[in-house]
Scaffold this motif. Sequence first.
Motif, PDB file in Angstrom:
ATOM      1  N   ARG A 203     -19.221  -7.677   3.026  1.00 24.87           N
ATOM      2  CA  ARG A 203     -19.935  -8.692   2.238  1.00 24.87           C
ATOM      3  C   ARG A 203     -19.481 -10.101   2.586  1.00 24.87           C
ATOM      4  O   ARG A 203     -20.262 -11.053   2.545  1.00 24.87           O
ATOM      5  N   ASN A 204     -18.196 -10.245   2.905  1.00 20.57           N
ATOM      6  CA  ASN A 204     -17.637 -11.566   3.154  1.00 20.57           C
ATOM      7  C   ASN A 204     -17.514 -11.897   4.635  1.00 20.57           C
ATOM      8  O   ASN A 204     -17.022 -12.976   4.973  1.00 20.57           O
ATOM      9  N   GLY A 205     -17.946 -10.987   5.498  1.00 21.50           N
ATOM     10  CA  GLY A 205     -17.823 -11.219   6.931  1.00 21.50           C
ATOM     11  C   GLY A 205     -16.384 -11.405   7.359  1.00 21.50           C
ATOM     12  O   GLY A 205     -16.093 -12.161   8.291  1.00 21.50           O
ATOM     13  N   ALA A 206     -15.473 -10.706   6.689  1.00 22.69           N
ATOM     14  CA  ALA A 206     -14.038 -10.891   6.938  1.00 22.69           C
ATOM     15  C   ALA A 206     -13.563 -10.033   8.102  1.00 22.69           C
ATOM     16  O   ALA A 206     -13.853  -8.843   8.171  1.00 22.69           O
ATOM     17  N   GLY A 207     -12.806 -10.645   8.982  1.00 22.73           N
ATOM     18  CA  GLY A 207     -12.217  -9.912  10.095  1.00 22.73           C
ATOM     19  C   GLY A 207     -10.755  -9.587   9.880  1.00 22.73           C
ATOM     20  O   GLY A 207     -10.191  -8.730  10.569  1.00 22.73           O
ATOM     21  N   ARG A 208     -10.123 -10.280   8.924  1.00 22.98           N
ATOM     22  CA  ARG A 208      -8.705 -10.060   8.652  1.00 22.98           C
ATOM     23  C   ARG A 208      -8.454 -10.129   7.138  1.00 22.98           C
ATOM     24  O   ARG A 208      -7.934 -11.112   6.621  1.00 22.98           O
ATOM     25  N   PRO A 209      -8.845  -9.077   6.409  1.00 22.16           N
ATOM     26  CA  PRO A 209      -8.644  -9.072   4.959  1.00 22.16           C
ATOM     27  C   PRO A 209      -7.260  -8.552   4.572  1.00 22.16           C
ATOM     28  O   PRO A 209      -6.615  -7.815   5.321  1.00 22.16           O
ATOM     29  N   LEU A 210      -6.810  -8.947   3.388  1.00 20.39           N
ATOM     30  CA  LEU A 210      -5.569  -8.452   2.801  1.00 20.39           C
ATOM     31  C   LEU A 210      -5.908  -7.786   1.481  1.00 20.39           C
ATOM     32  O   LEU A 210      -6.552  -8.394   0.623  1.00 20.39           O
ATOM     33  N   ALA A 211      -5.472  -6.542   1.302  1.00 17.74           N
ATOM     34  CA  ALA A 211      -5.692  -5.817   0.051  1.00 17.74           C
ATOM     35  C   ALA A 211      -4.425  -5.848  -0.783  1.00 17.74           C
ATOM     36  O   ALA A 211      -3.328  -5.647  -0.262  1.00 17.74           O
ATOM     37  N   ILE A 212      -4.587  -6.087  -2.085  1.00 16.01           N
ATOM     38  CA  ILE A 212      -3.441  -6.166  -2.992  1.00 16.01           C
ATOM     39  C   ILE A 212      -3.598  -5.111  -4.074  1.00 16.01           C
ATOM     40  O   ILE A 212      -4.651  -5.013  -4.709  1.00 16.01           O
ATOM     41  N   GLY A 213      -2.538  -4.334  -4.303  1.00 13.98           N
ATOM     42  CA  GLY A 213      -2.601  -3.308  -5.326  1.00 13.98           C
ATOM     43  C   GLY A 213      -1.250  -3.033  -5.947  1.00 13.98           C
ATOM     44  O   GLY A 213      -0.218  -3.498  -5.457  1.00 13.98           O
ATOM     45  N   ASP A 214      -1.289  -2.246  -7.031  1.00 17.59           N
ATOM     46  CA  ASP A 214      -0.053  -1.851  -7.713  1.00 17.59           C
ATOM     47  C   ASP A 214       0.215  -0.363  -7.577  1.00 17.59           C
ATOM     48  O   ASP A 214       1.261   0.115  -8.017  1.00 17.59           O
ATOM     49  N   ARG A 215      -0.725   0.379  -6.971  1.00 15.67           N
ATOM     50  CA  ARG A 215      -0.572   1.828  -6.836  1.00 15.67           C
ATOM     51  C   ARG A 215      -0.530   2.212  -5.370  1.00 15.67           C
ATOM     52  O   ARG A 215      -1.446   1.889  -4.600  1.00 15.67           O
ATOM     53  N   LEU A 216       0.498   2.945  -5.010  1.00 16.50           N
ATOM     54  CA  LEU A 216       0.608   3.422  -3.634  1.00 16.50           C
ATOM     55  C   LEU A 216      -0.439   4.483  -3.322  1.00 16.50           C
ATOM     56  O   LEU A 216      -0.975   4.531  -2.212  1.00 16.50           O
ATOM     57  N   ASP A 217      -0.740   5.347  -4.300  1.00 14.30           N
ATOM     58  CA  ASP A 217      -1.595   6.498  -4.033  1.00 14.30           C
ATOM     59  C   ASP A 217      -3.079   6.169  -4.018  1.00 14.30           C
ATOM     60  O   ASP A 217      -3.884   6.996  -3.595  1.00 14.30           O
ATOM     61  N   ASP A 229      -4.202  -4.706   6.277  1.00 16.49           N
ATOM     62  CA  ASP A 229      -2.878  -5.035   5.758  1.00 16.49           C
ATOM     63  C   ASP A 229      -2.930  -5.000   4.236  1.00 16.49           C
ATOM     64  O   ASP A 229      -3.983  -5.228   3.624  1.00 16.49           O
ATOM     65  N   SER A 230      -1.775  -4.726   3.626  1.00 15.03           N
ATOM     66  CA  SER A 230      -1.753  -4.604   2.167  1.00 15.03           C
ATOM     67  C   SER A 230      -0.469  -5.172   1.598  1.00 15.03           C
ATOM     68  O   SER A 230       0.574  -5.222   2.265  1.00 15.03           O
ATOM     69  N   LEU A 231      -0.559  -5.586   0.333  1.00 17.77           N
ATOM     70  CA  LEU A 231       0.575  -6.098  -0.430  1.00 17.77           C
ATOM     71  C   LEU A 231       0.709  -5.271  -1.693  1.00 17.77           C
ATOM     72  O   LEU A 231      -0.230  -5.183  -2.483  1.00 17.77           O
ATOM     73  N   LEU A 232       1.872  -4.650  -1.887  1.00 23.41           N
ATOM     74  CA  LEU A 232       2.182  -3.961  -3.135  1.00 23.41           C
ATOM     75  C   LEU A 232       2.875  -4.932  -4.070  1.00 23.41           C
ATOM     76  O   LEU A 232       3.888  -5.538  -3.696  1.00 23.41           O
ATOM     77  N   VAL A 233       2.336  -5.093  -5.288  1.00 20.00           N
ATOM     78  CA  VAL A 233       3.014  -5.887  -6.310  1.00 20.00           C
ATOM     79  C   VAL A 233       3.571  -4.937  -7.360  1.00 20.00           C
ATOM     80  O   VAL A 233       2.948  -3.928  -7.694  1.00 20.00           O
ATOM     81  N   LEU A 234       4.755  -5.278  -7.882  1.00 19.55           N
ATOM     82  CA  LEU A 234       5.474  -4.370  -8.779  1.00 19.55           C
ATOM     83  C   LEU A 234       5.210  -4.707 -10.241  1.00 19.55           C
ATOM     84  O   LEU A 234       6.111  -4.677 -11.073  1.00 19.55           O
ATOM     85  N   THR A 235       3.938  -4.992 -10.564  1.00 21.80           N
ATOM     86  CA  THR A 235       3.558  -5.355 -11.920  1.00 21.80           C
ATOM     87  C   THR A 235       2.744  -4.259 -12.599  1.00 21.80           C
ATOM     88  O   THR A 235       2.251  -4.473 -13.718  1.00 21.80           O
ATOM     89  N   GLY A 236       2.596  -3.122 -11.945  1.00 18.00           N
ATOM     90  CA  GLY A 236       1.762  -2.062 -12.495  1.00 18.00           C
ATOM     91  C   GLY A 236       2.422  -0.701 -12.455  1.00 18.00           C
ATOM     92  O   GLY A 236       3.496  -0.496 -13.014  1.00 18.00           O
ATOM     93  N   VAL A 237       1.821   0.222 -11.736  1.00 22.24           N
ATOM     94  CA  VAL A 237       2.218   1.636 -11.797  1.00 22.24           C
ATOM     95  C   VAL A 237       3.368   1.981 -10.869  1.00 22.24           C
ATOM     96  O   VAL A 237       4.378   2.551 -11.290  1.00 22.24           O
ATOM     97  N   SER A 238       3.251   1.683  -9.572  1.00 23.55           N
ATOM     98  CA  SER A 238       4.272   2.099  -8.601  1.00 23.55           C
ATOM     99  C   SER A 238       5.479   1.173  -8.653  1.00 23.55           C
ATOM    100  O   SER A 238       5.334  -0.053  -8.694  1.00 23.55           O
ATOM    101  N   GLY A 239       6.666   1.767  -8.658  1.00 22.67           N
ATOM    102  CA  GLY A 239       7.896   1.003  -8.730  1.00 22.67           C
ATOM    103  C   GLY A 239       8.719   1.112  -7.460  1.00 22.67           C
ATOM    104  O   GLY A 239       8.308   1.754  -6.484  1.00 22.67           O
ATOM    105  N   PRO A 240       9.909   0.508  -7.439  1.00 16.30           N
ATOM    106  CA  PRO A 240      10.751   0.530  -6.241  1.00 16.30           C
ATOM    107  C   PRO A 240      11.070   1.933  -5.733  1.00 16.30           C
ATOM    108  O   PRO A 240      11.029   2.179  -4.525  1.00 16.30           O
ATOM    109  N   ALA A 241      11.397   2.855  -6.624  1.00 17.31           N
ATOM    110  CA  ALA A 241      11.723   4.208  -6.174  1.00 17.31           C
ATOM    111  C   ALA A 241      10.523   4.869  -5.508  1.00 17.31           C
ATOM    112  O   ALA A 241      10.671   5.606  -4.514  1.00 17.31           O
TER     113      ALA A 241
END
Length: 334
Positions: A203-217, A229-241
């Motif tokens: 939709r955005n004609g993006a060639g290099r998008p970044l996805a951000i989520g809180d769940r690994l699964d 590419d993706s960024l995990l933020v530790l504000t939701g479900v998945s934690g450091p362990a």
Amino acid sequence: MSDHLAGAYDLVIFDLDGVVLLIDRPIPGAVEAVERLRADGTPIAYATNNASRRAAEVAALLDGVGVSAAPAEVLTSAGAAAALIAERLPAGSPVLVVGAEALRAEVRDAGLTPVESAGDAPVAVVQGYGPEVGWTILAEAALAVRAGATWYATNTDRTLPSPRGPLPGNGSLIAVLRTALDRDPDVVVGKPQPALFTTAAARNGAGRPLAIGDRLDTDIQGAVGAGMDSLLVLTGVSGPADLLAAPAERRPTFVAADLSGLFRPADRARVPFSGTEVGGWRVTRSGGTAVLDGSGDPIDALRLLCDSTWSGVPLSALSGVSGAATALLRSWNL
């Protein structure tokens, strides 16, 4: 090109629950992160597995709590599921809907006929999260699937993050039918399937998008499957362990405590950190063990330890020397 992480990408795709919102309130820093991206001219999309609201409703909810959003920027698993079913069935086909009114509306707008009873001979069952879902509609769905209807699930998230802690999600409701039917859904539409991510990019004609989520699964595995590419933020479900134990298909490109990580140098968020020292932390490996020493930003320690666990050191073989290291591992339940 900016020197911060987000500056390297031409689209940022946000998950909602656990990243931008906790139910109906913004996560601290989310408003500021979105507005800074807009000021930088970075396109934004919101991709959510939650099927209880339509795109316009999601945009209105976000706007109402100060997170700017337009309906065209929102992709939901409800809309994606209805579109997929409409591609596969003749117009007007009866579809038994298990979920919220938003899912029924999406099915109706896709040219299909939403029904509530197995007696209506539905050719498909579509199941999405809805807080009012109960035994009666689940029983009708079980009868319909046994009679031959194709079973579609908008997503399989077991939990939803909330200010009070994780609550049952659509995956928990699916588990009811899975137990009754002794089988899995025929089709799962939302994350970790890559469709929401690839649609947002197209939709955005993006060639290099970044996805951000809180769940690994779901979020991260979906991004990996989409080749993003993706960024995990530790504000939701998945934690450091969870991150330390993540298999290859669930490993993000970056990790941050929250969305402020978007505006720090990418090298301070990339995971794993391949070395023995970073940001005041040190890791010493001996055989199949890894020992953490020093002090500093917990994210640096996490990046450092991922290099050990992702190359074979079990979580049970991690230990700390300094007081800060020992306390950090304990806070991660290690």
